[in-house]
Design an enzyme around this catalytic site. Structure first.
Site, PDB file in Angstrom:
ATOM      1  N   LYS A 203       0.308 -10.755   8.665  1.00 52.22           N
ATOM      2  CA  LYS A 203       1.140  -9.865   8.287  1.00 52.22           C
ATOM      3  C   LYS A 203       2.267  -9.287   9.561  1.00 52.22           C
ATOM      4  CE  LYS A 203      -0.192  -8.642   3.060  1.00 52.22           C
ATOM      5  NZ  LYS A 203      -2.130  -7.809   3.369  1.00 52.22           N
ATOM      6  N   ARG A 237      -8.961 -11.962   2.922  1.00 51.07           N
ATOM      7  CA  ARG A 237      -8.358 -12.377   2.060  1.00 51.07           C
ATOM      8  C   ARG A 237      -7.731 -13.014   3.077  1.00 51.07           C
ATOM      9  NH1 ARG A 237      -2.529 -12.459   0.277  1.00 51.07           N
ATOM     10  NH2 ARG A 237      -2.251 -13.492  -1.289  1.00 51.07           N
TER      11      ARG A 237
HETATM   12  C1  PT1 Z   1      -3.539  -7.842  -0.158  1.00 53.30           C
HETATM   13  C2  PT1 Z   1      -2.363  -8.966   0.000  1.00 53.30           C
HETATM   14  C3  PT1 Z   1      -2.459  -9.499  -1.041  1.00 53.30           C
HETATM   15  N1  PT1 Z   1      -1.660  -9.359   0.140  1.00 53.30           N
HETATM   16  C4  PT1 Z   1      -4.395  -8.564  -1.777  1.00 53.30           C
HETATM   17  N2  PT1 Z   1      -4.116  -8.795  -2.588  1.00 53.30           N
HETATM   18  C5  PT1 Z   1      -0.856 -10.016  -0.194  1.00 53.30           C
HETATM   19  N3  PT1 Z   1      -5.897  -8.058  -2.874  1.00 53.30           N
HETATM   20  C6  PT1 Z   1      -0.349 -10.774  -1.451  1.00 53.30           C
HETATM   21  C7  PT1 Z   1       4.102  -8.046   5.862  1.00 53.30           C
HETATM   22  O1  PT1 Z   1       4.046  -7.137   6.160  1.00 53.30           O
HETATM   23  O2  PT1 Z   1      -3.849  -7.273   1.296  1.00 53.30           O
HETATM   24  N4  PT1 Z   1      -4.685  -7.618  -0.721  1.00 53.30           N
HETATM   25  N5  PT1 Z   1      -1.620 -10.708  -2.247  1.00 53.30           N
HETATM   26  C8  PT1 Z   1       0.580 -10.444   0.255  1.00 53.30           C
HETATM   27  N6  PT1 Z   1       1.851  -9.473   0.210  1.00 53.30           N
HETATM   28  C9  PT1 Z   1       2.217  -8.525   2.153  1.00 53.30           C
HETATM   29  C10 PT1 Z   1       2.412  -7.928   2.665  1.00 53.30           C
HETATM   30  C11 PT1 Z   1       2.161 -10.229   3.139  1.00 53.30           C
HETATM   31  C12 PT1 Z   1       2.795  -7.141   3.715  1.00 53.30           C
HETATM   32  C13 PT1 Z   1       2.907  -9.585   4.211  1.00 53.30           C
HETATM   33  C14 PT1 Z   1       3.266  -8.568   3.964  1.00 53.30           C
HETATM   34  O3  PT1 Z   1       3.923  -9.017   6.264  1.00 53.30           O
END
Ligand code: PT1
Length: 259
Positions: A203, A237
Site C-alpha cells: 500500500k 491479507r
Molecule cells: C484490506 C483490503 C481489502 N485492501 C480487506 N480487504 C484492499 N479486508 C482490498 C494504497 O493506499 O486492507 N482489507 N480489499 C486493497 N485496497 C487498497 C487500499 C489498496 C489502499 C491500495 C491502497 O495504496
C-alpha cells in the site's frame, strides 16, 4: 490470506492476472506457498479506482472460484454486492470479505442465509474519493466504534459472532499518520471480541515511508504484516505469501521456542 486480483486495473498486479488461466495458476502458487485462505477480488478498491459493473465483476470472479474449488484451503470473495455474495457462496466460497462491512441493502441477509465467515472492514468514503483529506478526531476510537456497530448489526441479522472478523481497513480514507496510528494501537482492536485482519500489502503508505513504487514494497509489506501479527492480527491479507510466512516463522520460533 493470499490476495488474488482478477481485475485489469489492480494497483500492483497491473492486469497480469486478468487472464483467467493466469489467475488460477497464481492462486495455486499462493496455496503451495502456504496461504491458509485466498481472497478473490473482481473490483479494485485502491484509491482512485472506479466501480465495476455487477455482471463484469461476477464474470471475473465466478469462473476462477469454480476452477479453484479443489484447493484444500477456503476461498474468500472480496465484494460489496449482495448478488455476488449469494452467487459466490452458492459456488463454494467460504467467506465474504466486504470493504463496506455489509452496508449494502441485502448484504446482511445474503451472508445470514449461509454459514460462511465474513470480514467486516472499515472505510471512510468511497475508493474514488476516499483519500481527499480524510479527517478523524480519534481514528482508533472511530474505526473501532464503527466495527463494533457493524458486528452488532451482523448479530442482530442472525450472523453469529464466531463467523465474524474485523479489519481496520488500512489505506481506506486514511492518511499516512492515520494508518500508522491504527497499526501502533492495533492491539486495542482485540476488545471487539472477534479475530482481527490486517491488510498492508504494497500500500501507498509503505511507499511514502520507503520512497518505493508498489512493485518494490516487498520488504516493507512483510515488516507491516509481521508488526500486525505481533499486535494480535490473525489474518494477514498479503500478495507475498512465501516471504510473509518466512517472517512469521522466525517470530513464532522465537515466541514459542519451536526451533
Ligand atoms: C484490506 C483490503 C481489502 N485492501 C480487506 N480487504 C484492499 N479486508 C482490498 C494504497 O493506499 O486492507 N482489507 N480489499 C486493497 N485496497 C487498497 C487500499 C489498496 C489502499 C491500495 C491502497 O495504496
Amino acid at each position: 490470506m493470499g490476495v488474488l486480483n482478477v481485475t485489469p486495473d489492480s494497483f500492483s498486479d497491473g492486469g497480469r492476472f486478468m487472464d483467467r488461466a493466469a489467475a488460477i495458476a497464481h492462486a495455486r502458487r499462493l496455496a503451495a506457498e502456504g496461504a491458509d485462505l485466498l481472497d478473490i477480488g473482481g473490483e479494485s478498491s485502491r484509491p482512485g479506482a472506479a466501480p465495476v459493473g455487477e455482471d463484469e465483476e461476477l464474470g471475473r470472479i465466478l469462473p476462477v472460484l469454480q476452477a479453484l474449488r479443489d484447493l484444500p484451503i477456503p476461498l474468500s470473495v472480496d465484494t460489496r454486492r449482495p448478488r455476488i455474495m449469494r452467487e459466490a457462496l452458492a459456488a463454494g466460497a467460504s467467506m465474504i470479505n466486504d470493504i463496506e462491512a455489509l452496508e449494502a441493502p441485502g448484504a446482511l441477509e445474503a451472508v445470514a442465509a449461509s454459514s460462511c465467515g465474513v470480514c467486516l472492514m472499515h472505510k471512510k468514503g468511497d475508493p474514488a474519493t476516499m483519500q481527499q483529506d480524510p479527517a478523524y478526531a480519534d481514528v482508533v476510537a472511530e474505526v473501532k466504534a464503527y466495527l463494533a456497530a457493524r458486528i452488532a448489526a451482523c448479530e442482530a441479522a442472525g450472523i453469529a459472532r464466531e463467523r465474524i472478523v474485523a479489519d481496520p481497513g488500512f489505506g481506506f480514507g486514511k492518511t499516512e499518520a492515520h494508518n500508522l496510528e491504527l497499526l501502533r494501537r492495533l492491539a486495542e482492536f482485540a476488545e471487539l471480541g472477534v479475530p482481527v485482519a490486517s491488510g498492508w500489502s504494497r500500500k501507498s503508505t509503505l511507499g511514502a515511508i520507503t520512497g518505493r513504487p508498489a512493485g518494490e514494497r516487498l520488504a516493507a509489506s512483510v515488516a507491516a504484516a509481521l508488526l500486525s501479527a505481533q499486535a494480535g492480527a490473525t489474518i494477514l491479507r498479503v500478495h507475498d505469501v512465501k516471504e510473509t510466512r518466512d517472517a512469521l516463522a522466525v517470530w513464532l520460533a522465537l515466541r514459542d521456542g519451536t526451533a
